[in-house]
Design a protein around this motif. Structure first.
Motif, PDB file in Angstrom:
ATOM      1  N   SER A 185      45.262  62.496  70.765  1.00 43.51           N
ATOM      2  CA  SER A 185      45.167  63.430  69.593  1.00 43.51           C
ATOM      3  C   SER A 185      46.045  62.661  68.252  1.00 43.51           C
ATOM      4  O   SER A 185      45.624  62.865  67.345  1.00 43.51           O
ATOM      5  N   LEU A 186      47.165  61.914  68.712  1.00 43.36           N
ATOM      6  CA  LEU A 186      47.687  61.404  67.384  1.00 43.36           C
ATOM      7  C   LEU A 186      46.758  60.416  66.906  1.00 43.36           C
ATOM      8  O   LEU A 186      46.415  60.321  65.595  1.00 43.36           O
ATOM      9  N   LYS A 187      46.047  59.433  68.035  1.00 44.62           N
ATOM     10  CA  LYS A 187      44.919  58.726  67.100  1.00 44.62           C
ATOM     11  C   LYS A 187      43.865  59.385  66.194  1.00 44.62           C
ATOM     12  O   LYS A 187      43.842  58.669  65.020  1.00 44.62           O
ATOM     13  N   ASP A 188      43.372  60.533  66.602  1.00 38.71           N
ATOM     14  CA  ASP A 188      42.424  61.325  65.807  1.00 38.71           C
ATOM     15  C   ASP A 188      42.902  61.703  64.478  1.00 38.71           C
ATOM     16  O   ASP A 188      42.430  61.503  63.621  1.00 38.71           O
ATOM     17  N   TYR A 205      43.499  51.410  58.587  1.00 43.61           N
ATOM     18  CA  TYR A 205      44.453  50.693  59.445  1.00 43.61           C
ATOM     19  C   TYR A 205      44.669  51.738  60.676  1.00 43.61           C
ATOM     20  O   TYR A 205      45.492  52.723  60.525  1.00 43.61           O
ATOM     21  N   THR A 206      44.102  51.343  61.970  1.00 41.51           N
ATOM     22  CA  THR A 206      44.218  51.952  63.071  1.00 41.51           C
ATOM     23  C   THR A 206      44.833  51.475  64.149  1.00 41.51           C
ATOM     24  O   THR A 206      44.720  50.113  64.425  1.00 41.51           O
ATOM     25  N   PHE A 207      45.497  52.299  65.014  1.00 39.48           N
ATOM     26  CA  PHE A 207      45.876  51.662  66.106  1.00 39.48           C
ATOM     27  C   PHE A 207      45.083  52.145  67.460  1.00 39.48           C
ATOM     28  O   PHE A 207      44.460  53.217  67.389  1.00 39.48           O
ATOM     29  N   SER A 208      45.202  51.399  68.466  1.00 41.23           N
ATOM     30  CA  SER A 208      44.264  52.025  69.806  1.00 41.23           C
ATOM     31  C   SER A 208      45.248  52.785  70.732  1.00 41.23           C
ATOM     32  O   SER A 208      46.657  53.282  70.205  1.00 41.23           O
ATOM     33  N   VAL A 209      44.757  53.514  71.416  1.00 37.20           N
ATOM     34  CA  VAL A 209      45.408  54.727  72.096  1.00 37.20           C
ATOM     35  C   VAL A 209      46.591  54.023  72.890  1.00 37.20           C
ATOM     36  O   VAL A 209      47.614  54.798  73.225  1.00 37.20           O
TER      37      VAL A 209
END
Length: 455
Positions: A163-166, A175-179
């Motif tokens: 949910s936090l990733k979404d 700039y994204t992080f993985s689960v």
């Protein structure tokens, strides 16, 4: 929590002479002459309403939003029937566990017993041939509880991280992080929350979690009920080979049996737990209805594209949908602490006597920190929400919620009467076959899907 198992004993009284008074052990320890409720002294008792919220929260975690994915494996008709069936069986198993615990409390003349204490005492005072296995049964129950704790809360970690990733990917798409990385970020907040040690102090968090989950449910319904697909676009019934993943997911979703005994033992009025309406029955009816509604309409809306949690299917670029994702992450975050409460209490009860009193506070902190760290590690190792739910439900939740209560009631009733035509034995045999079906088929299906996905 005070189980009073150390100060009060249920060992038979020593014989004072060879003169027989024709008074059996059952007469001396008759449940009618000792009411456990009159002897319970709980430091922080929980109200009936607070107990309802705790039990509701334990059954309405991430599993509620996983039901559309479960319906994907069965189709609409078997899914509805299966939801009702699992709800009835789960409620019955909780009922027989609590009833057995109360009866053995009366027999042993103790005020209350934990889940594992109940298992041990039932075998210790059951048929003579089984009494030597009382400690083995206790250890088995402890391991099952630990498995439910680690597996279930690992699912919660993945759920929150997804949910936090979404949410974060929407606001910072460059700039994204993985689960897995989000799982690591959750370590410190989860450790901090888990340091709360009294169930009474968790009531506000449980209430907040229920409110967040309710609002998420409302928002999800707004999206789900709008522009529903025609019923012809989904399957009314899938191949039976896919049903096991539904059963294991539904059992994972509805089973909160690891919280049942602490909740019942700490109630200010425990007589309100069973019976009709009763806290248990009201909670489980509401749970079953909510699961069926979310499962049916979520599957109608998204069909076979539905994710492990339906909130992941919600749009990423709309404020209302993002609000739902924030609230469901908050709800599951507080549920994590509630699910960790019972295993932490059991483990601490067993190890606290091995250390000096002045180190008890430090010992509690270390125990809870290590337990949280282990759940995060497991979540990082298997970061697939839907498949991990199926595997954990098939192995741990079914064992703790179905197998152990069935065996405990059968052993307890063996010498006390199995009912007319031994209906308890026949009933529990059918439940045992259902457990074996869930265990074998659920594990096979989940492991097969995991192998296919990762190879």
């Amino acid at each position: 929590m005070n189980y009073n198992t150390s100060s009060e004993s249920c060992d038979p009284l020593p014989m004072q002479s060879t003169i027989t008074l024709n008074i059996s052990e059952k007469d001396v320890y008759s449940e009618d002459t000792y009411n456990p409720f009159d002897h319970r002294k709980v430091l922080h008792p929980t109200s009936t309403l607070g107990s309802f919220f705790h039990l509701l929260k334990s059954s309405l975690g991430s599993g509620l939003l996983a039901m559309p994915a479960a319906f994907k494996h069965t189709g609409l008709i078997p899914g509805c029937i299966g939801t009702a069936l699992v709800g009835v069986i789960a409620t019955h198993c909780v009922h027989i566990l609590v009833s057995t615990s109360r009866e053995i409390c009366g027999h042993c003349r103790v005020s209350s017993l934990s889940y594992t204490d109940t298992c041990e005492k039932v075998f210790k005072h059951g048929p003579h041939t089984l009494r030597k296995y009382s400690q083995t049964v206790r250890h088995f129950a402890d391991y099952a509880m630990a498995g439910v704790c680690l597996g279930g809360t690992s699912v919660y970690v993945i759920f929150i991280a997804s949910s936090l990733k979404d949410i974060c990917d929407h606001f910072n798409p460059n700039y994204t992080f993985s689960v897995k990385e989000y799982c690591g970020f959750l370590l410190i907040p989860l450790i901090a929350l888990t340091q709360i040690r009294h169930l009474k102090f968790l009531v506000p968090f449980s209430l907040l979690a229920n409110i967040c989950l309710l609002l998420t449910f409302v928002i999800t319904c707004i999206y789900t009920f709008s522009d529903l697909n025609d019923i012809s676009t989904v399957k009314l019934a899938s191949s039976p080979t896919q049903w096991p993943l539904f059963l294991s997911t539904a059992i994972f979703a509805m089973e909160g049996i690891n919280v049942v005994m602490p909740v019942e033992n700490e109630m200010r009025k425990p007589q309100h737990f069973l019976g009709c309406p009763g806290v248990l029955n009201v909670t489980m009816v509401l749970v079953a209805v909510l699961y069926a509604v979310v499962g049916v309409f979520g599957y109608l809306k998204y069909g076979d594209d539905v994710k492990g949690s339906i909130t992941i299917n919600l749009p990423q670029d709309e404020i209302l949908a993002l609000t739902a994702k924030v609230m469901v992450a908050t709800a599951v975050y507080f549920t994590y602490c509630l699910q960790m409460y019972a295993p932490m209490d059991i483990i601490w009860t067993r190890i606290k006597d091995s250390m000096r009193q002045k180190f008890h506070n430090t010992g509690q902190i270390v125990l809870r920190t290590l337990s949280v760290a282990l759940t995060v590690i497991l979540a990082v190792a298997v970061p697939d929400l839907e498949l991990l739910i199926g595997l954990v439900g098939a192995i741990f939740f079914s064992t703790l919620g179905l197998f152990i209560p069935i065996v405990v009631e059968t052993v307890h009733k063996w010498d006390r009467g199995l009912g007319k035509f031994k209906y308890i034995l026949w009933k529990n045999t059918l439940l045992l076959l259902f457990y074996l079906l869930v265990l074998v088929s659920g594990c096979y299906s989940a492991i097969k899907e995991i192998v296919i996905k990762y190879t």
